[in-house]
Each structure stands twice: as structure tokens, then as C-alpha cells.
Design an enzyme around this catalytic site. Structure first.
Site, PDB file in Angstrom:
ATOM      1  N   ASN A  77      73.413  39.260 -46.482  1.00  0.00           N
ATOM      2  CA  ASN A  77      74.649  38.670 -45.957  1.00  0.00           C
ATOM      3  C   ASN A  77      74.315  37.300 -45.363  1.00  0.00           C
ATOM      4  O   ASN A  77      73.385  37.165 -44.582  1.00  0.00           O
ATOM      5  CB  ASN A  77      75.202  39.606 -44.863  1.00  0.00           C
ATOM      6  CG  ASN A  77      76.506  39.106 -44.268  1.00  0.00           C
ATOM      7  OD1 ASN A  77      76.941  37.992 -44.534  1.00  0.00           O
ATOM      8  ND2 ASN A  77      77.127  39.938 -43.458  1.00  0.00           N
ATOM      9  N   SER A 110      75.150  46.467 -44.212  1.00  0.00           N
ATOM     10  CA  SER A 110      75.129  45.032 -43.967  1.00  0.00           C
ATOM     11  C   SER A 110      75.830  44.278 -45.091  1.00  0.00           C
ATOM     12  O   SER A 110      75.551  44.509 -46.272  1.00  0.00           O
ATOM     13  CB  SER A 110      73.670  44.576 -43.852  1.00  0.00           C
ATOM     14  OG  SER A 110      73.654  43.210 -43.571  1.00  0.00           O
ATOM     15  N   GLY A 111      76.735  43.410 -44.744  1.00  0.00           N
ATOM     16  CA  GLY A 111      77.443  42.606 -45.731  1.00  0.00           C
ATOM     17  C   GLY A 111      78.703  43.255 -46.268  1.00  0.00           C
ATOM     18  O   GLY A 111      79.366  42.709 -47.148  1.00  0.00           O
ATOM     19  N   THR A 119      82.081  42.506 -39.693  1.00  0.00           N
ATOM     20  CA  THR A 119      82.335  41.410 -38.759  1.00  0.00           C
ATOM     21  C   THR A 119      83.646  40.708 -39.097  1.00  0.00           C
ATOM     22  O   THR A 119      84.438  40.395 -38.212  1.00  0.00           O
ATOM     23  CB  THR A 119      81.156  40.419 -38.781  1.00  0.00           C
ATOM     24  OG1 THR A 119      79.972  41.149 -38.464  1.00  0.00           O
ATOM     25  CG2 THR A 119      81.350  39.307 -37.787  1.00  0.00           C
ATOM     26  N   GLU A 163      70.629  48.832 -43.346  1.00  0.00           N
ATOM     27  CA  GLU A 163      70.056  47.872 -44.273  1.00  0.00           C
ATOM     28  C   GLU A 163      68.663  48.294 -44.744  1.00  0.00           C
ATOM     29  O   GLU A 163      67.898  48.921 -44.019  1.00  0.00           O
ATOM     30  CB  GLU A 163      70.039  46.454 -43.688  1.00  0.00           C
ATOM     31  CG  GLU A 163      69.230  46.273 -42.443  1.00  0.00           C
ATOM     32  CD  GLU A 163      69.439  44.880 -41.826  1.00  0.00           C
ATOM     33  OE1 GLU A 163      70.402  44.180 -42.174  1.00  0.00           O
ATOM     34  OE2 GLU A 163      68.615  44.501 -40.982  1.00  0.00           O
ATOM     35  N   SER A 166      74.864  37.471 -41.344  1.00  0.00           N
ATOM     36  CA  SER A 166      74.576  38.844 -40.927  1.00  0.00           C
ATOM     37  C   SER A 166      74.435  38.920 -39.408  1.00  0.00           C
ATOM     38  O   SER A 166      73.733  38.113 -38.793  1.00  0.00           O
ATOM     39  CB  SER A 166      73.285  39.303 -41.603  1.00  0.00           C
ATOM     40  OG  SER A 166      73.046  40.638 -41.237  1.00  0.00           O
ATOM     41  N   SER A 167      75.125  39.900 -38.811  1.00  0.00           N
ATOM     42  CA  SER A 167      75.021  40.060 -37.361  1.00  0.00           C
ATOM     43  C   SER A 167      73.665  40.662 -37.062  1.00  0.00           C
ATOM     44  O   SER A 167      73.344  41.730 -37.577  1.00  0.00           O
ATOM     45  CB  SER A 167      76.102  41.004 -36.852  1.00  0.00           C
ATOM     46  OG  SER A 167      77.318  40.761 -37.515  1.00  0.00           O
ATOM     47  N   GLY A 210      74.950  46.751 -39.791  1.00  0.00           N
ATOM     48  CA  GLY A 210      75.055  47.877 -40.729  1.00  0.00           C
ATOM     49  C   GLY A 210      73.697  48.314 -41.246  1.00  0.00           C
ATOM     50  O   GLY A 210      72.689  47.607 -41.112  1.00  0.00           O
TER      51      GLY A 210
END
Ligand SMILES: Nc1ncnc2c1ncn2[C@@H]1O[C@H](COP(=O)(O)OP(=O)(O)O)[C@@H](O)[C@H]1O
Ligand SMILES: [Mg+2]
Length: 1030
Positions: free
Chosen positions: A162, A112-113, A117, A392, A165-166, A390
């Protein structure tokens, strides 16, 4: 930027900026790998290759490498010719898709981050710019691009990792037609982290859309939705205590989202419904329950919030209230309402909030898909972009992290299967010599989670479904029973002493490929069940909000079967995704985080080393280096490149492997550059392949021009043939037309001629059509001819066109008319002088016509006034006869009376007398009164005799003269002296009196030559010639 390109391009700069492709590293140690990354990162070079895989290191700062110019640089250029870039990968995937006509996907992974994306958005933008465009396609393109802000607003949130973050997984297919135009798109979404709607950890936010609505919406809309412009007023937005984030501009994002909704064809009414739902969630969060006397839940204080919720969702407020405070249980035919405790009521409220938000998100994806759908059924190739949440690890990890990390395990497994494992297995299968590379296969972890009946998900489901008092803790116990000896699973109970210290009793820990994660079991069962109480669900089916209605009515309300649990649904959707991806050619972008605190330019070596390790980048590199960059089945390879070698073009009849051998020999491949496997050729370096591909490109153009020329020739021939046929056809038609015209003309002619002949034959008979037409024709014909042949002078008596019998009478009349006309014209044209002359000529005619032989000759001779001008007459003579008026004079030859000697004299006629003059002397004066007569011969001579009355012998006798203009002279004389009757034309000799009483004569004869002499008889003898008959 150009400087950066140059910097990278120059090999001498290698020490400073590192190597573009890890495959070219001198040694494959982790140390060298990290050092290279670091060197490049410090030069803002965030991309590095491992073969065709792109390693991307998040810079946390804007780099000027995504502009239009950069895109242009990468379009259609060979992968290794330019500095590494995700554009190069995107372009390469695109061109491979077009040339090989197959499907591809780009797997973007990383925790993540790490920048997944961002990378996927940049690739989408690249395709939007680089693919051919038309207006129609541009709208598809806009929709694809604009789907991003909408889905991010509803599906992304600020987390500790993030700021954007998605919180859902996304796989997007971009569909291309055979020309490479992007013609459509399709999105698959995966498990949205719905729990965020009702709960956020400290430092995190709810989904962006809530803050955008509260911050950005106009006052009208807020009022309409019953909202205030203050996030602090809403329980669902305040738990994380960070409604305001510096990196996020909610107001601007709100505008973008509003606009994007229009682009993806969501109309105003649906947009209103959409925001009503978002607002209703905020109102739901503010519903408070208090215990009544029995400790059961009732709504606290005002029911204002409830009214808003019921309004916005279009449901009955009373029923809604009931739904939050009672549970409906159906027993046989009875319905029993069981009241809720406060916890239950809150659970029911949150469940509703999550359910409507989650369903709305799915509805949005559906609408986006509808708007991007490509309706052309012809075959498309696709490039899939996978951007999924991602890996995390938080301080407290729950069911959602469990799912997310499981998902990442699956993707890692896919990566291993497609690269490390598959590659090595292939070498083996193909009989290529190969030193196996050791790598960690995370299949064991995947199995731990997903295995049927034994995996964590299976056990979780069992606990959710089994009757009795299943709780999160009983679930943990079951896990402990089942997984006791698993190397990747540990709990407080199972752990050794030291590990135990790091674990709570309610935790279980998984040793993921990317590291350990401790999960807290609290909430696992509920979240997995994701239950919405039945009465609330039923209520939603009746909603007047179009979106809610659509979402809830699709799930069959009468279906009593339990829906699949969340974890199982997720597992199945990942299985499906794996299948989708396995059927395509893979491209990888491995995203790395440079540091945990989102600091620009900070290179956290330990963090990066960890990522490099768990992502298996070193193993990947080793496999790459030992292995071969490219492989293709012999027949496919031969089919593509056979034009490059005369031995294989146009056909290779033998076995494909031998053909490939002949081909690569011809191309000059060195022995260590390629290997021949059982079914495939393996090419070690990309450069070998690129050289071949370049040669093919060139050759293709030549071939194409040859084919083109042939084709053009063929086409031109066809065209010519067509034109010729057309020409023949036109000619035939024209000839037909001509022939028909000719035939008609002939038929007409035959008719006319027949009629003519008939008319001719019956011309004398009574009038019929035939003969009257014929006669009309004859008449007209005659008149026409006559008109052209009319006599021009009155004297012309011969020219008159002889008429056909029917016109003879007319002809006569016309002739008369015409002559009269001519005469008239002639007469009108005559002058008075000529008239006088004619009168004289008439006199002459009366005197001599038919009498004197030379007369006819004289007719045409015009008369003149005089033959001697006055100045030629001696002035004395003039003086003498002045009173008598000279009328006419002419020269004459006078013959003496004695001897007939010729004497030239002037003869002058006056009013009263004729004078014979010799110069100044008047030799003789003959008074007209004494002129007895005048005689001339009947012949052609010019002799004139004046008979003079002569009693006096002294007087001279008759006067004999010869003159040239006899007729003129005598006519004048007769008129002047009135002597018409005195003139005589004498046949034979003329008697003369030479003197009174003395006679003589003039004899006339015809001879050869004219002569005048005195004959033997004493007479004057005149010989004349005969007048030629006219
Ligand atoms: N290529 C990049 N250039 C600059 N900043 C980036 C880049 N990629 C990511 N970032 C920064 O990192 C943040 C997180 O990236 P994101 O793509 O959302 O991560 P992921 O999707 O992997 O969780 C972005 O909001 C941005 O600030
Ligand atoms: Mg993301």
C-alpha cells in the site's frame, strides 16, 4: 450516480448488478458469494451488505460516490432503503446512538491496502457534513479532520502492499452531545513501526514526512535544518530505492501538513522544533563510524553531521559523540565507560533515531488530543472508529509484522466473540431453536501468542530479561521447546520434510487465521527491548528542543526498573482496546483487496476468495441467515414501542414479555417473523423492525404534538396567571399611589379650608398671615368676578357687582373709573352730526323738561333736518323765499280762526320768517320779529300757538296749529329765530287773539280719546290722553 442508484434499486437489475444484501442470496455457497461480489464490482458497486455488516471491495480508482449529494441522500434514511454504502452504516450508527443514547464503534478490518484508512476518513467526513454545526463545533470538526494528514505524514509510509500504509494503529472516539453535535474527539495510537525510521525493505519508503520535508520545505527552512533538497543524500531514505512514488505528491502533502499543524494548534516554535527533530533523524542516518586502531568505533571524517544533530536537538555535541561511542555502566558508586564496537555504535545511533521519532509521534497524538478535547463535562456518547494496520505478509517478516498480525488475530477474535459466538450462545441462552453454525475460532492462535508464561510474547520477554547470552536464536529454541506440538506453530526443526523446505533455520511460522506467515527471528530481542543507552537518554532529558525535552523528561530517568517490553506493552494496549470495544455496540466494515497490484477494476478471484474465507464472511452470513436481525430485552422493546398499542400505552402493568406479545399481536407480526426468547424478543428481518420503527416515528410525532399542546396550554396558563398577578400588583400599587395623592390633596384642602375659615373669622382684625391670605383671596375673587360682570353701557347703573366690605372703597373707585372710561369711549365714538343733535336736545330739555307732559317720551326720538324735502315744496314757493334760505319744514294742521276748521298746511322756517303754505300759495308769512310768543300746553297734545303782534285788524291774528313733532319743531324754531325766551308752557287754557282785539282761547282737557273741536264756549277744545307713566 442517480443512474447507479436506479440500477441498484430495480429488482429486475438483480442479475446484472447482483444482490445488495448477501442474506438474500438464494444459496449460501462461497461460489454464489464470490459471483455476487464480482457482478457488483464490475458495475463499480463496491459495497454489499451481510445484514448490517458492510463488505467493501477496494476498486483502486476514484468513484463519484462520496460527494455532498451522496451524503445528503443517506442522511436519516433507513439502512436498507438505499444501495449499500458506508454512509448508510455511519448514519445508522449515528441515529441509533442518538435514539438509544449509547456508545458505538465501527470496526474497519481487512488486510493492508484493503481500504480501511480510506473508509475511516470517509466516515469522518460524512459526520463532519451530516452532524449539526456551529462555529465552535466547526473548529473541533476541522481539528478532527486535520489530524488525519498530520498523523498520516508521520505514521504512514509506502509499503509493498500500500502506497499509504498505516504503520500505527488508530482508534478515534468522536464524542457527540445529546443533540448529536460532534463536540470532541480522542485518539488512541498503537505501536508505531519505528524500525522503518532506520530501515526500509526494497521498494518501500520511510515515513512520508521525511520526503515531504526534503521535497516541499522552502530553501530557508532547509538551510536552517542543514538539509539539501535531495533524498538521495540521506541514508535513511535510500535503502528502499524508491524515494519517488507516482501516486504520492510530497510537495502538495507538505503544504497540507503545514496547514493542518496550524489547525490543530501547534504554534510556530513547536513546529520548528518538530521539523528540527525530523531533520536530526536524517542527519543521524548519515553519521558514519570507522574502526580505530583497536577496532573500536570513532566518528568518521568530518563531524559536520554530528554538529547538526546536536544543534537541532539542542544537546551537547561532545556528549552526544560520547553517547554513540561509549556505554556508561554504573557499578556501585562508580561509572565505567565501555567503548563501542562499530555495530554497537550504529545500534546506539539507530536506537536514538527510532526513539526520538517514536516519542515525537506520541507527542503529536497528545497535542491533537488536547486540541480536540471536549471540555464540557456533561455526558457524551461516542462513536469509535478503529483503523488499525491490516494483516500483512512480506517476503521477510519481522517483529513488527508479528505484532501487526497478532493485532489482527485479536480483532478477529473480537469479531467472532461479538458476532458468531455471542450470537449462537445467545440463541441457546434464550432457548431459541437453532442449528449451530460451524466456524473457525482463532482463539487458539491468540492464546499461542499471548498466553501468560507460555505464549510467544511471554517467552520473548523472558529471553529479553534473563541474564546471560540470550540471542534471537536462543529465543527460537525456547519457542521450539515450548510449542512443539502446537497445530499453528512450526519451525524448521519441528516441520515435516516438505514443510521444512520452505523454512529457514532462523524462522518460525504461524498459521494465522488469515494464512501462514513465516517470521525471521533476527532482531526480535532488540526490537522487543527497544533499549536506548542510558547516557543518551540522560542527554535527551537536557535537550533544548522543547518537544524532546517534554518527551524524555516524562519518563522518569531515575527509575531503575526495566520498562515493559514492546510486545507486552502492545499486548496490554490491545487488551485495553478490547475492553473499550466490548463496552460498545459494534458495526463492521470488512475491507477486501481486489488484487495485489493495485490495479483498478481487476478482480483477483483467488485473492478475494481467500479473504472471504479467513474473514469468516460465509460463517457470518450463515449465522445471519439462520438467525435474527434484531433482538432486544423485553422491557427495553416494550418501553420504546408501547405507544403503538392501546393495550400497552401508557402503562403495561404485567410482565414485560406478555406486554411485548400483546404489542406484536397488535402490530400484526407473523409467527415466523419473530421469536420470543427467555428475556428477549428476536426479530428475523430488518424490514419488520423498520416498519415498527416507522410506525413509532409517526406515533412519536403525534404524541409529541399532543404533549406539546398540553405543555403549551400549561405554559400559557402559567403565563396568564403570572400576567394576572402582575396586573393585580400594578393595580394595587397604582391604587396606593392614587390613594396617597388623594390623601395629600385632602390634607391640603383641609389645611386651606381651615386657613380660609380662620381668615374669614379674623377678616376684620389686625393683619395676620391667615386673614391677609383670606383677604387676598377675597380681593382676587372679587376682582375676578367683577371683571366678568362689568356693566356694558353707561346707562346700565344696576349691574355693578356688589363688593365685599374690604373692597368697597376700591369698588367705588373702580366704578367711577369704569364709567368714566365708558363715557370717554362713548364720547369718542360720537359724530359731529350727533353732537349737533345733542346740543339741540339740550335746548329742548331747557325748554320743556319738567314742564310739558309729553317731553320725556320725546327724548329718545332723534331730530331730523327737515320733515318735508325741498322737492315736496312747490317750486313757486321756493322761488319766492329763495333768498331767505329754508331751514326747516314740517306738515302742520292749521285751525281756522273762525270756526277752527282744521287745514293741512306746510310750515316752512327760513332765516327770517315762518311761512304757512298751501301748495303754491303762501297763506301767511310770520316774521320772527313780529312773533310775540309761542305757547304750548303742559299736556301731551301737539298744539302750538304763535302769538303774533297785531295792531292792524286786517292782519291775521294768532296762529293755532297742531303738529306731530312739536319738540323738534319748536327747538329748531327757537334756535333759528332765537326765540328761547318766547316759548311758554301754559297750564290750563291758552288765550289767543283771533283778530286784533278779538279774543278766544284754547282749552285743554284729558279724556279717553284725543279730540280737537270747537267747544260751546267758542274756544278750541283739545282732549288729550294721559301720558302713561314710564
Ligand atoms: N473506496 C475507495 N475508492 C477508491 N480507492 C480506494 C478506496 N479505498 C482504498 N482505495 C485505494 O487503496 C489504497 C489503500 O487504501 P488504505 O485505506 O490506505 O488501505 P488500508 O488502510 O486498509 O491499508 C488507497 O491509497 C487508495 O488508492
Ligand atoms: Mg491504513
Amino acid at each position: 450516480m442517480q443512474a447507479q442508484l436506479d440500477m441498484e434499486g430495480a429488482l429486475t437489475a438483480r442479475d446484472r448488478v447482483g444482490i445488495q444484501d448477501f442474506v438474500l442470496l438464494d444459496e449460501t455457497t462461497e461460489e454464489a458469494f464470490i459471483n455476487n461480489l464480482k457482478k457488483r464490482f464490475s458495475n463499480d458497486l463496491i459495497y454489499t451488505y451481510v445484514g448490517t455488516l458492510v463488505v467493501s471491495l477496494n476498486p483502486y480508482k476514484e468513484l463519484d460516490i462520496y460527494n455532498r449529494k451522496q451524503m445528503d441522500i443517506y442522511m436519516g434514511v433507513n439502512f436498507f432503503e438505499l444501495p449499500p454504502h458506508i454512509y448508510a452504516l455511519a448514519d445508522n450508527a449515528y441515529h441509533t446512538m442518538l435514539t438509544e443514547y449509547n456508545n458505538h464503534f465501527i470496526l474497519i478490518s481487512g488486510e493492508s491496502g484493503a481500504g480501511k484508512t480510506e473508509a475511516s476518513k470517509k466516515i469522518l467526513q460524512y459526520y463532519a457534513v451530516s452532524c449539526p454545526s456551529t462555529t465552535l463545533l466547526n473548529t473541533v470538526r476541522d481539528k478532527m479532520l486535520m489530524s488525519n494528514p498530520v498523523l498520516e505524514a508521520f505514521g504512514n509510509a509506502k509499503t509493498l502492499k500500500n502506497d499509504n500504509s498505516s504503520r500505527f494503529g488508530k482508534y478515534m472516539d468522536i464524542q457527540f452531545d445529546s443533540q448529536g453535535d460532534a463536540v470532541g474527539g480522542h485518539i488512541l495510537n498503537y505501536l508505531l513501526e519505528k524500525s522503518r525510521v532506520v530501515h526500509q525493505n526494497h521498494g518501500e519508503r520511510n515515513f512520508h514526512i521525511f520526503y515531504q520535508l526534503v521535497g516541499g520545505a522552502g530553501d530557508d527552512l532547509l538551510q536552517q535544518l542543514g538539509l539539501e533538497r535531495d533524498c538521495q543524500l540521506y541514508n535513511y531514505l535510500t535503502q528502499g530505492e524508491c524515494a519517488i512514488v507516482p501516486s504520492i505528491n510530497d510537495n502538495n502533502d507538505w503544504k497540507t501538513v503545514k496547514n493542518a499543524l496550524q489547525v490543530i494548534n501547534i504554534d510556530e516554535s513547536h513546529t520548528n522544533h518538530l521539523f528540527s527533530i525530523v531533520a536530526s533523524v536524517l542527519h543521524l542516518g548519515n553519521l558514519k563510524f570507522i574502526p580505530d586502531s583497536k577496532g573500536l568505533a570513532t566518528l568518521s571524517s568530518s563531524s559536520e553531521e554530528l554538529r547538526w544533530v546536536s544543534n537541532l536537538l539542542g544537546v551537547d555535541a561532545q556528549k552526544l559523540h560520547e553517547g554513540f561511542t561509549f556505554r556508561k555502566i554504573e557499578a556501585k558508586n562508580d561509572q565505567i565507560l565501555t567503548p563501542f564496537t562499530i555495530d554497537h555504535a550504529i545500534y546506539a545511533r539507530d536506537a536514538l533515531a527510532k526513539a526520538i521519532y517514536g516519542q515525537t509521534f506520541t507527542w503529536l497524538v497528545k497535542r491533537i488530543n488536547e486540541s480536540m478535547e471536549n471540555t464540557d463535562p456533561s455526558r457524551k456518547t461516542v462513536i469509535g472508529l478503529l483503523d488499525i494496520y491490516g494483516f500483512e505478509v512480506f517476503y521477510v517478516n519481522s517483529f513488527e509484522q508479528f505484532c501487526i498480525n497478532y493485532c489482527n488475530e485479536k480483532l478477529q477474535q473480537l469479531f467472532i466473540q461479538l458476532t458468531l459466538k455471542a450470537e449462537q450462545e445467545e440463541y441457546e441462552a434464550e432457548g431459541i431453536e437453532w442449528e449451530p453454525v460451524q466456524f473457525f475460532n482463532n482463539k487458539i492462535i491468540c492464546d499461542l501468542v499471548e498466553e501468560k508464561h507460555r505464549g510467544i510474547i511471554a517467552i520473548l520477554d523472558e529471553e529479553c530479561l534473563r541474564p546471560g547470552d540470550a540471542t534471537d536464536l536462543t529465543f527460537l529454541e525456547r519457542l521450539e521447546d515450548q510449542m512443539a506440538n502446537h497445530p499453528h506453530f512450526v519451525t524448521h526443526k519441528l516441520a515435516d520434510k516438505t514443510t521444512r523446505k520452505t523454512l529457514e533455520r532462523g524462522d518460525f511460522r504461524l498459521l494465522h487465521y488469515a494464512g501462514e506467515v513465516t517470521y525471521c527471528v533476527v532482531g526480535f530481542l532488540d526490537k522487543n527491548n527497544d533499549l536506548l543507552y542510558r547516557n543518551i537518554k540522560d542527554l535527551m532529558c537536557q535537550s533544548k528542543n522543547a518537544i524532546i525535552q517534554e518527551c524524555f523528561s516524562t519518563s522518569d530517568p531515575d527509575n531503575r526498573k526495566r520498562p515493559e517490553t514492546v510486545a507486552t506493552q502492545f499486548k496490554n494496549s490491545l487488551l485495553k482496546l478490547t475492553e473499550i470495544l466490548m463496552a460498545k455496540e459494534a458495526w463492521y466494515i470488512r475491507c477486501l483487496k481486489s488484487n495485489e497490484s493495485k490495479q483498478k477494476g481487476q478482480f483477483d478471484e483467488a485473492l478475494i476468495r481467500h479473504q472471504v474465507k479467513y474473514l469468516g464472511l460465509m460463517e457470518h452470513l450463515r449465522v445471519r441467515r439462520a438467525g435474527f436481525a434484531y433482538r432486544r430485552k423485553y422491557d427495553v422493546f416494550l418501553q420504546r414501542y408501547k405507544p403503538l398499542c392501546p393495550g400497552t400505552w401508557p402503562h403495561w402493568r404485567g410482565n414485560p414479555a406478555d406486554g411485548v406479545e400483546v404489542l406484536v399481536q397488535h402490530l400484526g407480526y407473523l409467527p415466523n417473523e419473530y421469536k420470543m426468547g427467555r428475556t428477549k424478543i428476536f426479530i428475523r428481518h430488518p424490514r419488520t423492525l423498520y416498519a415498527t420503527e416507522d410506525a413509532f416515528e409517526k406515533c412519536k410525532h403525534e404524541l409529541a404534538s399532543r404533549l406539546q399542546a398540553k405543555y403549551k396550554g400549561y405554559k400559557a396558563k402559567g403565563e396568564f396567571k403570572k400576567q394576572k398577578e402582575a396586573a393585580t400588583k400594578i393595580e394595587t400599587c397604582w391604587r396606593g399611589v392614587q390613594a396617597r395623592k388623594e390623601r395629600e390633596k385632602r390634607a391640603w384642602a383641609v389645611k386651606v379650608i381651615k386657613q380660609f375659615i380662620k381668615g374669614y373669622m379674623t377678616r376684620g382684625q389686625a393683619k395676620t398671615t391667615d386673614n391677609s391670605e383670606y383677604l387676598a383671596f377675597v380681593r382676587q375673587n372679587f376682582l375676578n368676578r367683577l371683571k366678568q360682570n362689568l356693566p356694558k353701557t353707561v346707562l346700565d347703573k344696576t349691574t355693578w357687582y356688589s363688593p365685599p366690605p374690604v373692597c368697597s372703597e376700591t369698588s367705588e373707585m373702580l366704578k367711577k373709573l369704569h364709567y368714566r372710561l365708558m363715557v370717554r369711549k362713548y364720547v369718542r365714538g360720537i359724530t359731529p352730526q350727533r353732537k349737533a343733535q345733542f346740543q339741540l336736545k339740550l335746548v329742548t330739555s331747557a325748554l320743556f323738561k319738567g314742564k310739558k307732559e309729553s317731553y320725556p317720551q320725546s327724548v329718545a326720538q332723534p331730530f331730523v333736518n327737515t320733515r318735508i324735502d325741498e322737492q315736496d315744496i312747490n317750486p313757486r314757493v321756493i322761488q319766492m323765499i329763495r333768498n331767505e334760505h329754508i331751514k326747516y319744514s314740517l306738515p302742520v294742521t292749521k285751525y281756522d280762526r273762525n270756526g277752527f276748521k282744521p287745514r293741512p298746511r306746510q310750515l316752512i322756517l327760513t332765516q327770517t320768517a315762518a311761512y304757512v303754505v298751501e301748495d303754491a300759495k303762501i297763506k301767511q308769512r310770520v316774521l320772527y320779529t313780529s312773533l310775540k310768543g309761542i305757547s304750548v300746553s303742559s299736556l301731551t297734545d301737539g298744539i302750538v300757538v304763535f302769538h303774533i303782534t297785531c295792531e292792524d285788524p286786517k292782519q291775521k291774528g294768532d296762529l293755532v296749529m297742531h303738529c306731530d313733532h312739536l319738540f323738534e319743531f319748536l327747538t329748531k324754531l327757537s334756535v333759528i329765530a332765537n326765540k328761547q325766551n318766547a316759548i311758554k308752557v301754559v297750564q290750563g287754557s291758552i288765550k289767543i287773539e283771533v283778530q286784533a282785539g278779538k279774543e278766544s282761547g284754547v282749552d285743554f282737557s284729558i279724556g279717553q280719546e284725543p279730540m280737537v273741536y270747537k267747544g260751546k264756549n267758542g274756544h278750541l277744545t283739545v282732549v288729550t290722553t294721559r301720558t302713561r307713566a314710564r
